[in-house]
Design a protein around this motif. Structure first.
Motif, PDB file in Angstrom:
ATOM      1  N   SER A 119       0.816  -1.197   0.014  1.00  0.00           N
ATOM      2  CA  SER A 119      -0.054  -0.098  -0.271  1.00  0.00           C
ATOM      3  C   SER A 119       0.855   1.218   0.039  1.00  0.00           C
ATOM      4  N   ASN A 120       0.356   2.137  -0.706  1.00  0.00           N
ATOM      5  CA  ASN A 120       1.182   3.467  -0.910  1.00  0.00           C
ATOM      6  C   ASN A 120       0.778   4.479  -0.093  1.00  0.00           C
ATOM      7  N   SER A 121       0.028   4.232   1.259  1.00  0.00           N
ATOM      8  CA  SER A 121      -0.411   5.369   1.925  1.00  0.00           C
ATOM      9  C   SER A 121       0.022   4.941   3.689  1.00  0.00           C
ATOM     10  N   ASN A 122      -0.106   5.877   4.221  1.00  0.00           N
ATOM     11  CA  ASN A 122       0.286   5.770   5.803  1.00  0.00           C
ATOM     12  C   ASN A 122      -1.018   5.241   6.519  1.00  0.00           C
ATOM     13  N   VAL A 123      -1.688   4.178   5.863  1.00  0.00           N
ATOM     14  CA  VAL A 123      -3.100   3.777   6.613  1.00  0.00           C
ATOM     15  C   VAL A 123      -2.730   2.235   6.940  1.00  0.00           C
ATOM     16  N   ASP A 124      -2.934   1.787   8.270  1.00  0.00           N
ATOM     17  CA  ASP A 124      -2.610   0.501   8.417  1.00  0.00           C
ATOM     18  C   ASP A 124      -3.952  -0.144   8.733  1.00  0.00           C
ATOM     19  N   GLU A 125      -4.834   0.302   8.203  1.00  0.00           N
ATOM     20  CA  GLU A 125      -6.274  -0.699   8.367  1.00  0.00           C
ATOM     21  C   GLU A 125      -6.188  -2.147   8.107  1.00  0.00           C
ATOM     22  N   GLU A 126      -5.452  -2.317   7.151  1.00  0.00           N
ATOM     23  CA  GLU A 126      -5.329  -3.620   6.491  1.00  0.00           C
ATOM     24  C   GLU A 126      -3.655  -4.425   6.498  1.00  0.00           C
ATOM     25  N   GLU A 127      -3.062  -3.444   7.151  1.00  0.00           N
ATOM     26  CA  GLU A 127      -1.610  -3.717   7.161  1.00  0.00           C
ATOM     27  C   GLU A 127      -0.872  -3.829   8.598  1.00  0.00           C
ATOM     28  N   LYS A 128       0.293  -4.124   8.890  1.00  0.00           N
ATOM     29  CA  LYS A 128       0.948  -4.175   9.920  1.00  0.00           C
ATOM     30  C   LYS A 128       0.772  -2.656  10.785  1.00  0.00           C
ATOM     31  N   GLU A 129       0.863  -2.492  11.897  1.00  0.00           N
ATOM     32  CA  GLU A 129       0.412  -1.460  12.670  1.00  0.00           C
ATOM     33  C   GLU A 129       1.786  -0.257  12.183  1.00  0.00           C
ATOM     34  N   TYR A 130       2.879  -0.832  12.088  1.00  0.00           N
ATOM     35  CA  TYR A 130       3.579   0.381  11.721  1.00  0.00           C
ATOM     36  C   TYR A 130       3.491   0.729  10.477  1.00  0.00           C
ATOM     37  N   TRP A 131       2.508   0.260   9.531  1.00  0.00           N
ATOM     38  CA  TRP A 131       2.214   0.967   8.493  1.00  0.00           C
ATOM     39  C   TRP A 131       1.597   2.488   8.605  1.00  0.00           C
ATOM     40  N   SER A 132       1.231   2.768   9.629  1.00  0.00           N
ATOM     41  CA  SER A 132       0.543   4.165  10.164  1.00  0.00           C
ATOM     42  C   SER A 132       1.602   5.228   9.892  1.00  0.00           C
ATOM     43  N   SER A 133       3.004   4.936  10.337  1.00  0.00           N
ATOM     44  CA  SER A 133       3.935   5.740  10.229  1.00  0.00           C
ATOM     45  C   SER A 133       5.044   5.680   8.932  1.00  0.00           C
ATOM     46  N   TYR A 134       5.120   4.330   8.495  1.00  0.00           N
ATOM     47  CA  TYR A 134       6.058   4.348   7.598  1.00  0.00           C
ATOM     48  C   TYR A 134       5.563   3.548   6.440  1.00  0.00           C
ATOM     49  N   GLY A 135       4.436   3.574   6.035  1.00  0.00           N
ATOM     50  CA  GLY A 135       3.893   2.994   4.924  1.00  0.00           C
ATOM     51  C   GLY A 135       4.263   3.575   3.521  1.00  0.00           C
ATOM     52  N   GLU A 136       4.139   5.223   3.369  1.00  0.00           N
ATOM     53  CA  GLU A 136       4.598   5.526   2.294  1.00  0.00           C
ATOM     54  C   GLU A 136       6.194   5.470   2.104  1.00  0.00           C
ATOM     55  N   SER A 137       6.950   5.475   2.989  1.00  0.00           N
ATOM     56  CA  SER A 137       8.331   5.311   2.887  1.00  0.00           C
ATOM     57  C   SER A 137       8.634   3.813   2.449  1.00  0.00           C
ATOM     58  N   ILE A 138       8.107   2.687   2.983  1.00  0.00           N
ATOM     59  CA  ILE A 138       8.159   1.412   2.550  1.00  0.00           C
ATOM     60  C   ILE A 138       7.883   1.348   1.036  1.00  0.00           C
ATOM     61  N   TRP A 139       6.674   1.929   0.689  1.00  0.00           N
ATOM     62  CA  TRP A 139       6.271   1.823  -0.907  1.00  0.00           C
ATOM     63  C   TRP A 139       7.424   2.290  -1.518  1.00  0.00           C
ATOM     64  N   LYS A 140       7.955   3.681  -1.143  1.00  0.00           N
ATOM     65  CA  LYS A 140       8.894   4.267  -1.993  1.00  0.00           C
ATOM     66  C   LYS A 140      10.313   3.585  -2.089  1.00  0.00           C
ATOM     67  N   TRP A 141      10.584   2.866  -0.968  1.00  0.00           N
ATOM     68  CA  TRP A 141      11.919   2.117  -0.867  1.00  0.00           C
ATOM     69  C   TRP A 141      11.582   1.051  -1.965  1.00  0.00           C
ATOM     70  N   SER A 142      10.469   0.397  -1.688  1.00  0.00           N
ATOM     71  CA  SER A 142      10.220  -0.651  -2.635  1.00  0.00           C
ATOM     72  C   SER A 142      10.082  -0.548  -4.114  1.00  0.00           C
ATOM     73  N   TYR A 143       9.417   0.508  -4.483  1.00  0.00           N
ATOM     74  CA  TYR A 143       9.399   1.184  -5.878  1.00  0.00           C
ATOM     75  C   TYR A 143      10.530   1.505  -6.678  1.00  0.00           C
ATOM     76  N   HIS A 144      11.450   2.319  -5.829  1.00  0.00           N
ATOM     77  CA  HIS A 144      12.536   2.924  -6.247  1.00  0.00           C
ATOM     78  C   HIS A 144      13.647   1.855  -6.452  1.00  0.00           C
ATOM     79  N   ALA A 145      13.653   0.816  -5.509  1.00  0.00           N
ATOM     80  CA  ALA A 145      14.664  -0.300  -5.479  1.00  0.00           C
ATOM     81  C   ALA A 145      14.289  -1.080  -6.721  1.00  0.00           C
ATOM     82  N   ASP A 146      13.265  -1.492  -7.072  1.00  0.00           N
ATOM     83  CA  ASP A 146      13.086  -2.296  -8.100  1.00  0.00           C
ATOM     84  C   ASP A 146      13.134  -1.832  -9.412  1.00  0.00           C
TER      85      ASP A 146
END
Length: 515
Positions: A119-146
């Motif tokens: 998910s590309n947002s800081n919304v943790d409804e359907e993700e692990k709790e840390y997604w509320s703080s780091y979801g967008e960063s995880i998405w950017k890390w994933s997208y740009h690394a690949d």
């Protein structure tokens, strides 16, 4: 024996469970479905022990199996992202499939298992709790690394490293461990397909983008599929919630030796097929259309003379809007009335028409729908779809195309069509925004919203001269406004001996569209 399939859904929402009964009834089939109480509820995992027992108990009384492997193994799609279970304990749950194969050596077993989304947002409804703080960063890390891995652009390397460095090391480690575990489960499902425990396996890519850790996993899985000569048995494509629909349609077609429907594609803007990449997907919309029709067992007709029906595909000659995040289309292009008139002529000449309304994600295009009501016989449409992602819409439409009677209306077909019109064209495209504004202002509770929705939906049906059903008993399956369920009651019939239809006759209960 009565024609009967067993379907294990990904959870208990109406669109992935209850509505499948009506899809099967289009072809005269019944479905064995687990009780809702066994299935996952939002972040709560399904009763996997109970489901395995239920599955084996039902095996003798059905002709085939369509199974959400996310439910069987993890307890559901959301559970697959947040579960802390070990790989070994999860793999042990898949042994149920081997037992089922031994019990039913000649019955087809189809399965589907989603690649874990990002998910590309800081919304943790359907993700692990840390997604509320780091979801967008995880998405950017994933997208740009690949993307750097594929294209070699040094700017992507810089962006991926910046995003990665903003995420605590323990969260990065946990996230990668979860991805690795789930990728291993997908590899194990490929082994089951290779060994014959699964006759067909779909590995859908849920809510994806052109690049990402999930896309890299899909490339690796596809390479293994190619190397193992499994391309006729395993499919990797965009989608998730619609897969049970297409697999059920394909299995019924297989068991009945039902010929593939030949579908003529009529594009509102033909160039969009190759240029528009839908939101939450990673390929042009034309690929999604072809993929979903094939998944349901249908074919693309080369010409109108070869067609059993027409699929009208509405796109807006620009990137999709998105009702769920309140993103309008970038510009207001006029609708091509000549295209709609051509669809109307096909319909009047006796060629059935289905509609995929794809200008927006998460709901239909009101301007298009209003024109369609003026020009087309809405009640005679084979199907309409405009919910969630483009592949979600296309899959449900494709399944109905493959199974629907083409020359006579049917109660299940009418119920499915009216349900999707109310959900996609009314609720998702407009009334959901009303509900959300009222909730945000504190003016409504969800309980208040249920009755308000029923009243407004019935008014909308009357305004559009759709008199087949009325809406009652609305509910929010996951106690949030994103999705809604409701019951339909028939208020008459017109030439449908199996119950349901339109006209001014007495009201009576119709099979529920509820979960």
């Amino acid at each position: 024996m009565e024609k009967r399939l067993l379907l294990l859904p990904v959870d208990g929402r109406p669109v992935v469970r209850g509505q499948l009964k009506h899809l099967a009834r289009l072809a005269g089939w019944d479905l064995a479905l687990p009780p809702i109480s066994m299935l996952g509820y939002f972040r709560e995992a399904a009763n996997r022990d109970g489901i395995s027992d239920w599955l084996l108990e039902q095996a003798d009384g059905v002709d085939g199996f369509v199974l959400s492997l996310d439910t069987l193994v993890y307890g559901g799609l959301v559970a697959s992202r947040i579960s802390a279970d070990s790989a070994d304990s999860l793999l042990a749950r898949a042994d149920c499939l081997k037992t089922l194969r031994r019990m039913c050596p000649s019955k087809p077993i189809y399965g589907f298992l989603a690649t874990m989304r990002i998910s590309n947002s800081n919304v943790d409804e359907e993700e692990k709790e840390y997604w509320s703080s780091y979801g967008e960063s995880i998405w950017k890390w994933s997208y740009h690394a690949d993307k750097h891995r594929v294209d070699g652009d040094e700017n992507d390397l810089r962006l991926s490293q910046e995003a990665k460095s903003s995420i605590p090391a323990d969260i990065r480690d946990d996230y990668l461990a979860t991805r690795s575990r789930n990728a291993g489960i997908a590899q194990a499902m490929l082994d089951l397909a290779k060994d014959g425990a699964l006759q067909r396996l779909v590995l859908p890519q849920d809510d994806n983008a052109p690049y990402g850790f999930n896309i890299a996993e899909a490339r690796e899985l596809q390479q293994r599929v190619n190397d193992s000569d499994l391309r006729r048995r395993v499919e990797i494509r965009s989608g998730a919630d619609e897969v049970a629909w297409t697999l059920a349609a394909r299995m019924i077609s297989h068991l009945e030796r039902r010929p593939a429907r030949n579908v003529y594609l009529s594009w509102h803007h033909p160039g969009d097929a190759a240029t528009i990449v839908p939101r939450y997907e990673n390929q042009p919309v034309g690929i999604a259309v072809n993929s979903q029709l094939r998944a349901a067992g249908a074919n693309i007709a080369l010409g109108i003379k070869d067609a059993d029906l027409v699929l009208g595909i509405h796109t807006a000659n620009q990137p999709q809007g998105d009702w769920a995040v309140r993103k309008a289309l970038g510009r207001k292009n006029p609708l091509r009335s000549a295209w709609m008139e051509a669809l109307a002529r096909r319909q009047k000449d006796g060629l059935p028409v289905a509609i995929a309304d794809l200008a927006y994600a998460n709901g239909g295009d009101p301007d298009f729908f209003n024109l369609a009501v003026e020009r087309l016989d809405i009640e005679s449409l084979i199907a309409y779809g405009a919910w969630n992602t483009a592949s979600n819409s296309l899959g449900t439409v494709a399944a109905q195309i493959q199974l629907s009677p083409l020359r006579r209306p049917s109660a299940p077909g009418m119920a499915l069509k009216i349900t999707r019109l109310i959900d996609d064209a009314f609720y998702q495209a407009g009334y959901r925004q009303v509900v959300r504004r009222k909730l945000e202002a504190g003016a409504w509770t969800l309980d208040r919203a249920k009755q308000a929705f029923c009243d407004a939906a019935n008014q909308w049906l009357r305004e559009h001269s759709i008199t087949c059903f009325k809406v009652c008993n609305a509910f929010f399956p996951w106690n949030r406004s994103f999705e809604i369920g409701f019951e339909l009651k028939s208020v008459g019939r017109r030439g449908m001996g199996d119950g349901g239809g339109c006209g001014p006759r007495a009201e009576r209960a119709h099979p529920s569209m509820m979960a």
